[in-house]
Structures are given as C-alpha cells and as structure tokens.
Write an enzyme that holds these catalytic residues in place. Structure first.
Site, mmCIF file in Angstrom:
data_model
loop_
_atom_site.group_PDB
_atom_site.id
_atom_site.type_symbol
_atom_site.label_atom_id
_atom_site.label_comp_id
_atom_site.label_asym_id
_atom_site.label_seq_id
_atom_site.Cartn_x
_atom_site.Cartn_y
_atom_site.Cartn_z
ATOM 1 N N GLY A 174 -0.339 5.523 -2.621
ATOM 2 C CA GLY A 174 -0.466 6.393 -1.495
ATOM 3 C C GLY A 174 -0.558 7.817 -1.890
ATOM 4 O O GLY A 174 -0.121 8.873 -1.319
ATOM 5 N N LYS A 175 -1.100 8.157 -3.115
ATOM 6 C CA LYS A 175 -1.328 9.666 -3.692
ATOM 7 C C LYS A 175 -1.835 10.236 -2.562
ATOM 8 O O LYS A 175 -1.594 11.493 -2.632
ATOM 9 C CB LYS A 175 -1.660 9.533 -5.145
ATOM 10 C CG LYS A 175 -0.988 8.610 -6.041
ATOM 11 C CD LYS A 175 -1.186 9.191 -7.387
ATOM 12 C CE LYS A 175 -2.563 8.139 -7.826
ATOM 13 N NZ LYS A 175 -2.465 6.660 -7.750
ATOM 14 N N GLY A 180 -9.381 5.384 -5.811
ATOM 15 C CA GLY A 180 -9.682 5.455 -4.134
ATOM 16 C C GLY A 180 -8.876 5.987 -3.358
ATOM 17 O O GLY A 180 -7.494 5.590 -3.512
ATOM 18 N N HIS A 181 -8.810 7.217 -2.861
ATOM 19 C CA HIS A 181 -7.752 7.730 -2.148
ATOM 20 C C HIS A 181 -7.864 7.822 -0.699
ATOM 21 O O HIS A 181 -9.169 8.285 -0.177
ATOM 22 C CB HIS A 181 -7.687 9.362 -2.445
ATOM 23 C CG HIS A 181 -7.013 9.594 -3.688
ATOM 24 N ND1 HIS A 181 -7.113 10.638 -4.505
ATOM 25 C CD2 HIS A 181 -6.768 8.425 -4.802
ATOM 26 C CE1 HIS A 181 -6.483 10.543 -5.542
ATOM 27 N NE2 HIS A 181 -6.410 9.291 -5.952
ATOM 28 N N THR A 182 -7.157 7.118 0.238
ATOM 29 C CA THR A 182 -7.500 7.248 1.697
ATOM 30 C C THR A 182 -6.682 8.237 2.327
ATOM 31 O O THR A 182 -5.291 8.179 2.276
ATOM 32 C CB THR A 182 -7.113 5.825 2.422
ATOM 33 O OG1 THR A 182 -7.825 4.874 1.295
ATOM 34 C CG2 THR A 182 -7.656 5.797 3.562
ATOM 35 N N GLY A 219 7.134 8.149 3.178
ATOM 36 C CA GLY A 219 6.344 7.779 4.067
ATOM 37 C C GLY A 219 6.381 6.733 4.910
ATOM 38 O O GLY A 219 7.061 5.728 4.766
ATOM 39 N N VAL A 220 6.045 6.835 6.385
ATOM 40 C CA VAL A 220 6.566 5.937 7.439
ATOM 41 C C VAL A 220 5.210 5.397 8.269
ATOM 42 O O VAL A 220 5.247 5.061 9.247
ATOM 43 C CB VAL A 220 7.499 6.358 8.243
ATOM 44 C CG1 VAL A 220 8.921 6.640 7.685
ATOM 45 C CG2 VAL A 220 7.176 7.852 8.941
ATOM 46 N N GLN A 274 -5.105 6.896 -10.500
ATOM 47 C CA GLN A 274 -4.384 5.720 -11.074
ATOM 48 C C GLN A 274 -2.785 5.857 -11.131
ATOM 49 O O GLN A 274 -2.519 6.738 -10.466
ATOM 50 C CB GLN A 274 -4.896 5.071 -12.555
ATOM 51 C CG GLN A 274 -6.409 4.731 -12.452
ATOM 52 C CD GLN A 274 -7.473 5.652 -12.222
ATOM 53 O OE1 GLN A 274 -7.403 6.530 -13.116
ATOM 54 N NE2 GLN A 274 -8.479 5.558 -11.277
ATOM 55 N N GLY A 294 -12.446 -3.828 -2.601
ATOM 56 C CA GLY A 294 -12.142 -4.662 -1.461
ATOM 57 C C GLY A 294 -11.214 -5.882 -1.910
ATOM 58 O O GLY A 294 -10.774 -6.727 -1.445
ATOM 59 N N ASP A 337 -2.360 3.083 -6.418
ATOM 60 C CA ASP A 337 -2.429 2.591 -4.829
ATOM 61 C C ASP A 337 -0.988 2.874 -4.303
ATOM 62 O O ASP A 337 -0.522 2.189 -3.419
ATOM 63 C CB ASP A 337 -2.986 1.212 -4.743
ATOM 64 C CG ASP A 337 -4.079 0.864 -5.515
ATOM 65 O OD1 ASP A 337 -5.304 1.563 -5.254
ATOM 66 O OD2 ASP A 337 -4.265 -0.113 -6.221
ATOM 67 N N ASP A 383 7.474 1.980 5.996
ATOM 68 C CA ASP A 383 7.470 1.235 7.115
ATOM 69 C C ASP A 383 7.046 -0.130 7.077
ATOM 70 O O ASP A 383 7.273 -1.123 7.637
ATOM 71 C CB ASP A 383 6.417 1.963 8.217
ATOM 72 C CG ASP A 383 5.302 2.461 7.129
ATOM 73 O OD1 ASP A 383 5.040 2.748 6.109
ATOM 74 O OD2 ASP A 383 4.267 1.734 7.697
HETATM 75 P P1 IMP Z 1 -10.795 0.405 -14.923
HETATM 76 O O1 IMP Z 1 -10.341 1.929 -14.701
HETATM 77 O O2 IMP Z 1 -11.941 0.504 -13.988
HETATM 78 O O3 IMP Z 1 -11.169 0.452 -16.474
HETATM 79 O O4 IMP Z 1 -10.068 -0.704 -14.910
HETATM 80 C C1 IMP Z 1 -8.693 -0.805 -15.589
HETATM 81 C C2 IMP Z 1 -7.690 -1.235 -14.854
HETATM 82 O O5 IMP Z 1 -7.254 -0.227 -13.908
HETATM 83 C C3 IMP Z 1 -7.780 -2.334 -13.786
HETATM 84 O O6 IMP Z 1 -6.730 -3.353 -13.839
HETATM 85 C C4 IMP Z 1 -7.973 -1.704 -12.659
HETATM 86 O O7 IMP Z 1 -7.918 -2.720 -11.434
HETATM 87 C C5 IMP Z 1 -7.154 -0.542 -12.837
HETATM 88 N N1 IMP Z 1 -7.525 0.389 -11.797
HETATM 89 C C6 IMP Z 1 -8.366 1.478 -12.024
HETATM 90 N N2 IMP Z 1 -8.388 2.309 -10.915
HETATM 91 C C7 IMP Z 1 -7.439 2.093 -10.170
HETATM 92 C C8 IMP Z 1 -6.920 2.461 -8.931
HETATM 93 O O8 IMP Z 1 -7.299 3.647 -8.312
HETATM 94 N N3 IMP Z 1 -5.740 1.803 -8.259
HETATM 95 C C9 IMP Z 1 -5.307 0.770 -8.697
HETATM 96 N N4 IMP Z 1 -5.734 0.179 -10.049
HETATM 97 C C10 IMP Z 1 -6.880 0.908 -10.732
#
Ligand code: IMP
Length: 426
Positions: free
Chosen positions: A15-16, A40-42, A413-414, A224, A302, A13, A333
């Site tokens: 901000g990739k 999840g990339h936004t 990033g700002v 990740q 969420g 997370d 920012d």
């Molecule tokens: P899994 O990848 O669903 O097996 O989760 C293993 C760990 O990686 C957990 O702590 C998740 O919250 C974390 N995790 C998996 N994908 C992401 C991501 O895209 N961003 C942040 N943490 C992630």
C-alpha cells in the site's frame, strides 16, 4: 531540507501508493528510484481509483514535480499510455521529468523475460513478464539503451543494431523464437515515442540537488520492497533492482547524508506474488478471507497474492537494512472480525529458536514461525480518524508491532481512501 525515503518492508503491495500520495501533500519533488512498470500503485481520491505503474504518486497534486530517476527502467510506450490515461481523467502530467540516464525497456526484454520463465518450468520465478530483469541485465552488461538515446537517432540505431544481433541469436538459437525486426523497433521508438518522451527528459540529479539546497521537501519513492531486493531479498525470487533505502541514493543521485527520514511501509499482514519462501503463509479459509477482504490481486497482472500473518522477524531485518525511522502500517481494517490475530515473533528450525533472519536461505525454507496470538477486534475501522477511534485490541496489535521492531508506528491505514488513516505515535 533532507529527503524522505518511502520503502516497502515486505514483498511488495504493502500500500505504498496511498502513503506516498498522502505524504506527497507536503513535498516539492516525488522521485521514483528503481523498478519499472512491474510496479502497480493504486491511489483512491474522492472515490476515484488511479492505478499508476511508472509515474510517481505525487502527480495528483499540482504543487508536486513527479520525477523518474536514473535507477528506473522505462518502457516509453507504457509511460506515454499512462500520461494519456491520466490526462483523459483531467490530471496534468506536464510537470513530469524523466532522467536521461534511466534505461529503456525494449521489445526483446519482454521476449526474453517470457522465454526464460517458460524454460525454467517449475523453477520459474513468477516475474511480471514486463522485461524488467532482462533490461537491468543489459544495464549491468553495458549494452542497454538509455532514455537519452531517444534523442539521437544515429546512436540509438547503432546501439540497437549491436544489441539486437545478440538478442536475436539468443531468441532463435536458445529459445527457438522468431527474430525481432530492428527497423520496426527503431521506427516505433524513434518516430512514435521519442517525440512524446523528449519534452519530459531533464537533469533529474540537478533538480533533486537544487530542491535540497533550497530547503524543499523531497520524497524518494521505492517500488517493490525490501525482500524483493536483488541483494537482500529472497534470491533468486527477487526483482532485479535495489528497492532498499540504499537504492534510493543510487537511483536518484544523492548521498546518504541527504536523507533524514526513512518510512517503512508494512501491511498489517503479509502477501507475496510469485514464487519463493514465505514462512508465515496461510491457506484455507483464512487465506480466502484475507485475499477477498484485502482485494489481494495484482494491480496490473491480476494474479492472486499469497497471504500470511505479519512477520516481525522480517520486519526487524527490514528496520536494519533500511535504517527505518518509523513504520506505516497499512490495511489494518482488513483484519477486523477475526477472533484472534497472530504475530510471528521468532522462527524455529532444528530445535533452535531464532529472532533474527537466518543468513542461509535454506534455513528460511524450513523454519516454523513462532506466533504470539492476540485478541482480535470485531469493529469496522474504516471511519477511524484518531487513535482513540481504534478498539483497544487493534491498538494493542499496533503497539506489539512497534515493540517487536523497535521503531514507532507513525501511521495506520484503515481503508483505501486518501483520508483513511490514523496518525499513531511517531
Ligand atoms: P520482476 O520484477 O517482474 O522481474 O519479478 C520478480 C519478482 O518480483 C516476482 O516474484 C514478482 O511477482 C515480484 N514483483 C515485481 N514487482 C512487484 C510489485 O510491484 N509488487 C509485488 N511483487 C512484485
């Protein structure tokens, strides 16, 4: 032209998505190399927000071929849904190519992910419950089904039959769960999903090498991040793949000499979702400020993320693990309007000061961060387009990070928009 790797340097997370999207402007191929729809990339373009899970960021540019590499685990239903959502918003996904060697996430992987987490109780990892760990476990155990198996009904059914017998026995006898119906799974995967996925399957290794040989720019996009890496992260609180730069070679089928630039994405503060050690974690009012201002809730799940100060001990380790050539600092920012900002420059435990990450994780659990406290800045940074637009204190913060890590900060990033960044001293 050698490849560029983009890798997260913290716990995800960072901000990739925004950075890969920005860099994709100059790329012919953008290749995802590991993970699945746990990511999840936004990306925000012209005020419109796109949340991507499986499809690489480059999809929003017409000149870019988005590729899902062999190292990714693919839930075909999620991939199809993502293509449909993008198509409904006018984005052309027809260029997408998926490796036939990528493994499939199957319904029993979700069941096992959920059941295992439940049975771990207070020791649970806090996974995304998307079946990612069980899918990679099957890959290593050599009982996984691959994307190319969707093209051959006989093989698909044979493999499913063998594996489902084992999975159903585990679900019933270990977890007291209902057995899954193999015929239902086969029909959904072969009749509904295979016809949609088949046109996307291609020789991704060949594609990547042809692009390299033709001197085209390619980007390998990690999901990740470094400290969620199966080998180098805070095990067991990690994901089940290798987001570190080495994973990019394995997950796309190139050798290390084909890479010449590794950009590490670091958020100006740190967040983590799920359980696990986090030396610079903060709580109380400051935590609320960072979470609310930074919108630190999972893109897909969420979940509220745990916030903390930037940790240069970890960042230095990420520089080593990934041979980073530069850092892209995101969300600067968010730190505006704080009286002071803190940088963790070392740890202390049992009277000992450490500037390197302890190799024994029990030590990491008990370290106290040593902070350097810097002056904050009150200005809104969201309109900054060059270094000169940044207040002196913000510049000093960025320079202190580069000093601490020994590599330049190339981008700052700002704001969430595609154009909201400042080119720093790369
Ligand atoms: P899994 O990848 O669903 O097996 O989760 C293993 C760990 O990686 C957990 O702590 C998740 O919250 C974390 N995790 C998996 N994908 C992401 C991501 O895209 N961003 C942040 N943490 C992630």
């Amino acid at each position: 032209m050698p490849a560029t790797i983009v890798v997260g340097t913290q716990w995800g997370d960072e901000g990739k998505g925004k950075l890969t999207d920005l860099l994709a402007r100059d790329m012919r191929l953008v290749v995802r190399y590991q993970g699945g729809h746990n990511a999840g990339h936004t990306i925000v373009v012209g005020g419109e927000s796109f949340a991507l899970q499986l499809i690489p960021s480059g999809v929003l540019y017409r000149h870019t071929i988005p590729v899902i590499g062999n190292g990714v685990v693919v839930d075909p239903a999620v991939l199809v849904a993502e293509c449909d959502t993008l198509a409904a918003r006018g984005v052309d996904t027809s260029r997408l190519v998926v490796s036939g060697n990528a493994h499939l996430v199957m319904p029993y992987h979700y069941e096992l992910d959920r059941a295992t987490e439940r049975s771990l109780g207070k020791n649970r990892l806090g996974t995304t419950k998307r079946g990612i760990g069980p899918a990679y476990a099957d890959k290593a155990a050599r009982i996984g089904l691959r994307v190319q198996d969707l093209l051959d009904e006989k093989i698909f059914r044979q493999k499913l039959d063998v594996v489902l017998r084992e999975k159903n026995a585990v679900l019933a006898k270990v977890f007291n769960r209902l057995a899954l119906d193999g015929e239902e799974i086969a029909r959904r995967y072969l009749d509904e999903l295979a016809p949609r996925i088949a046109p996307m399957i291609g020789d991704t290794v060949g594609l990547v090498h042809e692009a390299l040989e033709a001197g085209e720019q390619i980007m390998l996009e990690g999901a990740q991040a470094t400290f969620l890496d199966l080998d180098h992260g805070t095990y067991p609180y990690v994901t089940s793949s290798n987001p570190t730069a080495g994973g990019a070679c394995v997950g796309t089928g190139i050798g290390p000499r084909d890479v010449d630039r590794v950009i590490g994405i670091a958020k100006a503060y740190v967040t983590r979702v799920g359980a696990g050690p986090f030396p610079t974690e903060v709580d109380g009012e400051l935590a609320d400020v960072l979470v609310e201002r930074g919108h630190e809730y999972g893109t897909n799940t969420g979940r509220r993320r745990r916030p903390g100060w930037l940790d240069c001990v970890m960042l230095r380790h990420a520089v080593r693990l990934n041979s980073l050539s530069e850092i892209a600092l995101t969300k600067l920012d968010v730190l505006s309007a704080l009286p002071t900002v803190k940088l963790c420059v070392a740890y202390e435990a049992d009277g000992e000061r450490m500037t390197r990450l302890p190799y024994h994780q029990s030590v990491l659990h008990k370290v106290t961060p040593v902070y350097e406290e810097l002056e904050g800045w009150q200005e809104d940074l969201s309109q900054a387009t060059s270094v000169r637009d940044l207040p002196k204190a913000a510049r000093s913060y960025v320079e202190a990070i580069a000093d601490q890590c020994g590599v330049p900060v190339g981008y700052v990033g700002v704001g969430p928009g595609r154009e909201q960044y400042v080119r720093f001293a790369a």
